[in-house]
Design an enzyme around this catalytic site. Structure first.
Site: not given
Ligand SMILES: CSCC[C@H](NC(C)=O)C(=O)O
Ligand SMILES: [Zn+2]
Ligand SMILES: [Zn+2]
Length: 420
Positions: A152, A87
């Site tokens: 994710e 995603d």
């Molecule tokens: C709460 S899970 C969301 C995942 C997302 N990962 C990245 C790497 O952007 C973030 O950190 O916002």
């Molecule tokens: Zn990512």
């Molecule tokens: Zn991300």
């Protein structure tokens, strides 16, 4: 080493590699309605073209995890898991210079699309590295598993959180997980051994409503503003330590206000002479391993959303209990994988920096909770980090070079014999 420079022509093999990457980028796996089925179809067909065993796992309807298997000559040894999420986050198309699902390549050899950095690149690089190794006749001793997972970007609850609890996962006998890292603006690749835990906080104030001209002691707006002031003072204290170079980004708490909701709508905007009875604010907070989460929650309860000021709050910590130990993958005798990764990258002509704490969140936290070492690594150097930003891009050169890094890592990892 990849032969392509920004201006040079591509070989036929390089053209095919880039075309496959473009095809994956063009599949619409954008939240909130990612087409996981189309992506799974593509990944399975790619895997079959390099004779990998394929196993779609549907723990949640419509959200397949695609598991690929390259069985080693000694399947009794703990295996290598290469994980990537399918995603991608949404985009504001009109703010981009190239279509975000177009995967167009500019005259400097940059490929523009959502997912070029985060992290469709990494998923395809795993497969391209395996393709190259197979073509060269290489046979791994340890087995290699490759997973393409959903969700994710929205917390992983229906993705890796469920996968690590499954019997399939438990049967894989994994030694080490590689997952996403971040691009590096310098020559040295970034490596991550842990990450900050996301706290998404919504605080709500209620208070005396009434005429816009009246001075109240406890209006909802005043109650909320006091909390926002307090959060912002805390934010400044953390940010100051970062600016002064006293701490790294992964060692301070980040907190950013991401929404404000208050006021009484009118056809022209908002009613101006009416103090509302409710007001809300949302904060994205990231908590590093070195910070005591219990003390931080106390601050939330007592200072940011105190009942004494008619405040309440909702807190999302994404499947992480407040008391749970915050895990970091150690670099020690029991865990050779960080050092092996650095060596392998060096052998392929690259450099790595000292392992850091990832400032945001990845699926690695679920693998670490399952008791496994997990390393965040995206082989992207000399590139600004444009995750979740407009005009996300990756140069063809960096993409191809990254494949060579994984070729070297897989050679080293799959051949590693632990000292008994
Ligand atoms: C709460 S899970 C969301 C995942 C997302 N990962 C990245 C790497 O952007 C973030 O950190 O916002
Ligand atoms: Zn990512
Ligand atoms: Zn991300």
């Amino acid at each position: 080493m990849a032969s392509l420079s920004a201006s040079s022509a591509k070989t036929e093999e390089e053209t095919e590699i880039i075309t496959r990457f473009q095809t994956y980028l063009r599949i619409n796996t954008v939240h909130p309605t990612p087409d996981y089925i189309a992506a799974a179809r593509f990944i399975i067909s790619e895997a079959k073209s390099i004779s990998l065993e394929t196993q779609p796992i549907e723990l949640v309807l419509g959200k397949p995890i695609v598991l690929l298997k390259w069985i080693g000559s000694d399947p009794s040894l703990p295996a290598i898991l290469l994980n990537s999420h399918v995603d991608v986050v949404a985009f504001e198309e009109d703010k981009w210079d190239h279509p975000p699902l177009g995967a167009e390549i500019d005259e400097q050899g940059r490929i523009y699309a959502r997912g070029t950095q985060d992290m469709k690149s990494v998923g395809m690089q795993y497969l391209e590295a395996i393709r190259k190794l197979k073509a060269s006749g290489f046979e791994p001793v340890r087995s290699v598993y490759v997973t393409f997972v959903p969700d994710e970007e929205i917390g992983g609850t229906d993705g890796v959180a469920k996968f690590v609890e499954s019997d399939t996962f438990k049967s894989l006998n994994i030694a080490i997980v590689l997952d996403e890292g971040l691009p590096s603006p310098t020559e040295s690749y970034k490596v991550f051994k842990g990450e900050r835990i996301p706290w998404w906080i919504q605080i709500k104030a209620v208070g005396q409503p009434g005429h816009g001209s009246k001075l109240y002691d406890d209006s909802a707006m005043e109650n909320l503003t006091k909390s926002i002031d307090s959060v912002m003072r805390f934010r400044a204290s953390q940010f100051d330590q970062l600016k002064a170079g006293l701490k790294a980004e992964g060692d301070v708490v980040s907190v950013n206000m991401v929404f404000l909701k208050a006021g009484t709508p009118s056809p022209d905007g908002f009613v101006m002479n009416l103090q509302p009875s409710e007001a809300e604010a949302g904060f994205d907070m990231r908590v590093p391993p070195v910070v005591d989460p219990v003390a931080l929650e106390k601050r939330l309860v007592e200072e940011w959303a105190p009942v004494s000021r008619n405040m309440s709050f909702d807190l999302w910590r994404f499947n992480q209990d407040i008391e749970e130990k915050h895990l970091v993958t150690a670099k020690d005798d029991a865990n050779p994988w960080l050092e092996l990764l650095g060596n392998a990258v060096k052998e392929a002509g690259g450099k790595t920096s000292e392992p850091e704490i990832f400032p945001a969140s990845t699926d690695s936290r679920y693998f670490r909770r399952a008791g496994l070492p997990a390393i965040g690594f995206s082989p992207i150097s000399n590139t600004p980090s444009l995750l979740h930003d407009h005009n996300e891009y990756l140069s063809q050169y960096e993409y191809l070079k990254g494949i060579d890094m994984y070729v070297s890592i897989l050679k080293v990892y799959t051949s590693y014999a632990s000292p008994e």
